[in-house]
Design an enzyme around this catalytic site. Structure first.
Site, short mmCIF file in Angstrom:
data_model
loop_
_atom_site.label_atom_id
_atom_site.label_comp_id
_atom_site.label_asym_id
_atom_site.label_seq_id
_atom_site.Cartn_x
_atom_site.Cartn_y
_atom_site.Cartn_z
CB THR A 178 -0.93 0.03 1.23
OG1 THR A 178 -0.15 0.09 2.42
CG2 THR A 178 -1.82 -1.20 1.26
CG ASP A 179 -1.28 4.85 -1.24
OD1 ASP A 179 -1.89 4.57 -0.19
OD2 ASP A 179 -1.83 5.35 -2.23
CB ALA A 180 1.28 7.49 2.74
N GLY A 181 -1.69 6.07 2.28
CA GLY A 181 -3.11 6.09 2.64
C GLY A 181 -3.71 4.72 2.87
CB ILE A 192 -5.16 3.03 -1.42
CG1 ILE A 192 -6.29 3.65 -0.60
CG2 ILE A 192 -5.65 2.58 -2.79
CD1 ILE A 192 -6.79 4.97 -1.15
#
Length: 128
Positions: free
Chosen positions: A10-13, A15
């Site tokens: 995932t990314d920082a969010g 997702i």
């Protein structure tokens, strides 16, 4: 093939990072061979290479969720095969990709060996 989404995906969010969907499809293609006790090659200096990808991002997956990659043959030619790979979260399609694979031996396109053609034949869609 079912895959759980981990933090590293995932990314920082939280997702799934977009390139990982392509990695999941690659992993699912390889896993199909491994489950049959074989390899996606016909010797040491042969195998499939990706020539073209057409991808549609239709939704998203998040940390902890489980997705499923489905694979079917769209078109088969002498030295290439086109697959449709879709990723579902529950029963909703979130990613779709057509991938054109070319069989190469010693760096040059060659006819797909019969054993590999037979393997892919079991994944043909009813409309192919």
């Amino acid at each position: 093939m079912k895959i759980r989404i981990y933090y590293e995906d995932t990314d920082a969010g939280g997702i799934v990072y977009h390139t990982n969907y392509i990695k999941y499809c690659e992993r699912a293609r390889s896993e199909l061979f491994f489950q049959m006790g074989s390899m996606p090659t016909d010797g040491e200096k042969s195998g499939f290479v990706v020539k073209h990808i057409d991808a549609d991002f239709l939704g998203m997956a998040k940390l902890g969720e489980i997705i499923e990659v489905r694979t079917q043959v769209v078109q088969e030619r002498s030295a290439s095969i086109q697959l449709l790979q879709t990723i579902y979260k529950e029963e909703k399609m979130i990613f779709s990709m057509k991938v054109l694979l070319v069989f190469v031996r010693n760096g040059r396109p060659r006819a797909i060996p019969q054993a590999l053609k037979k393997f892919f034949g079991s994944m043909k869609s009813p409309n192919s």
